[in-house]
Write an enzyme that holds these catalytic residues in place. Structure first.
Site, PDB file in Angstrom:
ATOM      1  N   LYS A 166      68.750 -12.048 -18.696  1.00 48.03           N
ATOM      2  CA  LYS A 166      69.505 -10.847 -19.095  1.00 48.03           C
ATOM      3  C   LYS A 166      69.094 -10.440 -20.491  1.00 48.03           C
ATOM      4  O   LYS A 166      68.511 -11.213 -21.261  1.00 48.03           O
ATOM      5  CB  LYS A 166      71.019 -11.112 -19.052  1.00 48.03           C
ATOM      6  CG  LYS A 166      71.526 -12.213 -19.981  1.00 48.03           C
ATOM      7  CD  LYS A 166      71.754 -11.808 -21.416  1.00 48.03           C
ATOM      8  CE  LYS A 166      72.245 -12.958 -22.291  1.00 48.03           C
ATOM      9  NZ  LYS A 166      72.180 -12.641 -23.746  1.00 48.03           N
ATOM     10  N   PRO A 226      62.247 -18.382 -21.065  1.00 49.29           N
ATOM     11  CA  PRO A 226      62.189 -19.182 -22.285  1.00 49.29           C
ATOM     12  C   PRO A 226      63.568 -19.595 -22.778  1.00 49.29           C
ATOM     13  O   PRO A 226      64.549 -18.859 -22.627  1.00 49.29           O
ATOM     14  CB  PRO A 226      61.515 -18.237 -23.300  1.00 49.29           C
ATOM     15  CG  PRO A 226      60.827 -17.208 -22.478  1.00 49.29           C
ATOM     16  CD  PRO A 226      61.639 -17.047 -21.235  1.00 49.29           C
ATOM     17  N   ALA A 249      66.242 -18.085 -26.459  1.00 46.60           N
ATOM     18  CA  ALA A 249      65.609 -16.775 -26.542  1.00 46.60           C
ATOM     19  C   ALA A 249      66.600 -15.622 -26.501  1.00 46.60           C
ATOM     20  O   ALA A 249      66.211 -14.470 -26.655  1.00 46.60           O
ATOM     21  CB  ALA A 249      64.606 -16.622 -25.383  1.00 46.60           C
ATOM     22  N   GLY A 250      67.893 -15.917 -26.264  1.00 47.17           N
ATOM     23  CA  GLY A 250      68.865 -14.850 -26.099  1.00 47.17           C
ATOM     24  C   GLY A 250      68.791 -14.192 -24.737  1.00 47.17           C
ATOM     25  O   GLY A 250      69.349 -13.111 -24.526  1.00 47.17           O
ATOM     26  N   GLY A 261      68.917 -17.964 -20.012  1.00 49.29           N
ATOM     27  CA  GLY A 261      68.317 -18.762 -18.948  1.00 49.29           C
ATOM     28  C   GLY A 261      69.157 -19.941 -18.495  1.00 49.29           C
ATOM     29  O   GLY A 261      69.375 -20.145 -17.298  1.00 49.29           O
ATOM     30  N   SER A 292      72.380 -20.449 -18.936  1.00 49.40           N
ATOM     31  CA  SER A 292      73.628 -19.963 -18.358  1.00 49.40           C
ATOM     32  C   SER A 292      73.411 -19.469 -16.933  1.00 49.40           C
ATOM     33  O   SER A 292      74.235 -19.698 -16.033  1.00 49.40           O
ATOM     34  CB  SER A 292      74.198 -18.826 -19.206  1.00 49.40           C
ATOM     35  OG  SER A 292      74.531 -19.283 -20.502  1.00 49.40           O
ATOM     36  N   ASP A 341      78.259 -16.592 -21.608  1.00 49.34           N
ATOM     37  CA  ASP A 341      77.687 -15.564 -20.749  1.00 49.34           C
ATOM     38  C   ASP A 341      77.467 -16.043 -19.312  1.00 49.34           C
ATOM     39  O   ASP A 341      76.886 -15.323 -18.500  1.00 49.34           O
ATOM     40  CB  ASP A 341      76.372 -15.032 -21.335  1.00 49.34           C
ATOM     41  CG  ASP A 341      75.361 -16.136 -21.617  1.00 49.34           C
ATOM     42  OD1 ASP A 341      75.669 -17.315 -21.376  1.00 49.34           O
ATOM     43  OD2 ASP A 341      74.250 -15.813 -22.091  1.00 49.34           O
TER      44      ASP A 341
END
Length: 279
Positions: free
Chosen positions: A8, A97, A100-101, A104, A106, A139
């Site tokens: 996301k 990655p 990375a924000g 992944g 989650s 998230d």
């Protein structure tokens, strides 16, 4: 059984207040993007060489931490507290990655919950799966449906807004992830919570060309001061013709939204993970 957890981006991210429990209330729009991990599950028979209730093998991109700290394993144990589950072997192939924000880990956890519900007929329903997922990360709940959503609270209060993001269709997205690990705790420590002048939910319904200067990520100021390379990536994306660019989550990835498919991104960012995606 196999599934493909998606990544996301955050279309805006504002930290609006500090909570009594030590967390922060936020406002953001979660938007799913087509970068995927692969998660495969097999029921372990008595001869399987493991004494764990949930055994995991990992491949692809490197993941830090031991098996028991992996969110896929934590998701299994969380659901197993309330439901009878068989012993499972999980194979997680990482393509998203880490740090990375992009959500992944989650996403992997949420898809594990979805797979357990579907395969073993737990009949939890979306709302219950979201409640379980929220216990694993701010998230995580979003990835139960992986549909564009406006989020409040710590990220677990979701309002579907897929209709508001339809104008993104036909654009191209570039993700740039430098070899920099940003500590979420460090990022939050430098935030002064405040309500934004305009809510990101409303801004994303405007034409993308109007987003610059309106749609913001409150983490950028502190993260860019600590890691100027990340701020330079954002500027390079604008210089390359992006209609809009922003850091996602607490970093370190930055995305650019382009009207036409850009070329030469790997050459422009030679030491970074890059991906160009059609939206």
């Amino acid at each position: 059984m196999i599934s493909f957890p998606c990544a996301k981006i955050n279309l805006g991210l504002n930290i609006v207040s500090r909570r009594n429990d030590g967390y922060h209330n936020l406002e953001t729009v979660f938007y799913p993007i087509p970068i995927f991990d692969a998660l495969e599950l097999h029921v372990m028979n008595e001869d399987f060489p493991s004494d764990k209730p949930c055994d995991i093998k990992m491949s692809g991109l490197d993941i830090q931490g031991d098996d028991e700290s992996n969110l896929v394993v934590k998701a299994y144990h969380l659901i197993a507290k309330d439901f009878c589950l068989p012993r499972l072997h999980a194979h997680l192939c990482k393509r998203i990655p880490s740090q990375a924000g992009l959500g992944g880990g989650s996403s992997d956890a949420a898809y594990m919950i979805r797979m357990l519900d579907q395969e073993f007929h737990l009949n939890m329903g979306i709302a219950e799966m979201e409640r379980y997922a929220a216990q694993l990360g701010a998230d995580c709940a979003f990835f139960i449906t992986s549909e564009a959503a406006y989020a409040e609270g710590i990220g677990e209060i979701l309002e579907p807004i897929d209709h508001a993001c339809r104008h993104l269709e036909g654009y191209h997205l570039v993700i740039v992830k430098p070899d920099i690990a940003v500590s979420t705790r460090e990022a939050f420590s430098k935030i002064s919570p405040q309500k934004p002048a305009r809510c990101c939910r409303d801004i994303v319904q405007q034409p993308i060309d109007t987003w610059k200067g309106l749609l913001t990520n409150d983490f950028e100021e502190s993260i860019f001061s600590l890691y100027p390379e990340i701020g330079m990536i954002k500027q390079k994306l604008y210089d390359a013709g992006a209609s809009f660019a922003l850091m996602t989550g607490s970093g370190s990835s930055v995305y650019g939204i382009f009207k036409t498919r850009p070329h030469g991104m790997s050459a422009l960012f030679p030491d970074c993970f890059t991906a160009t995606l059609a939206l």
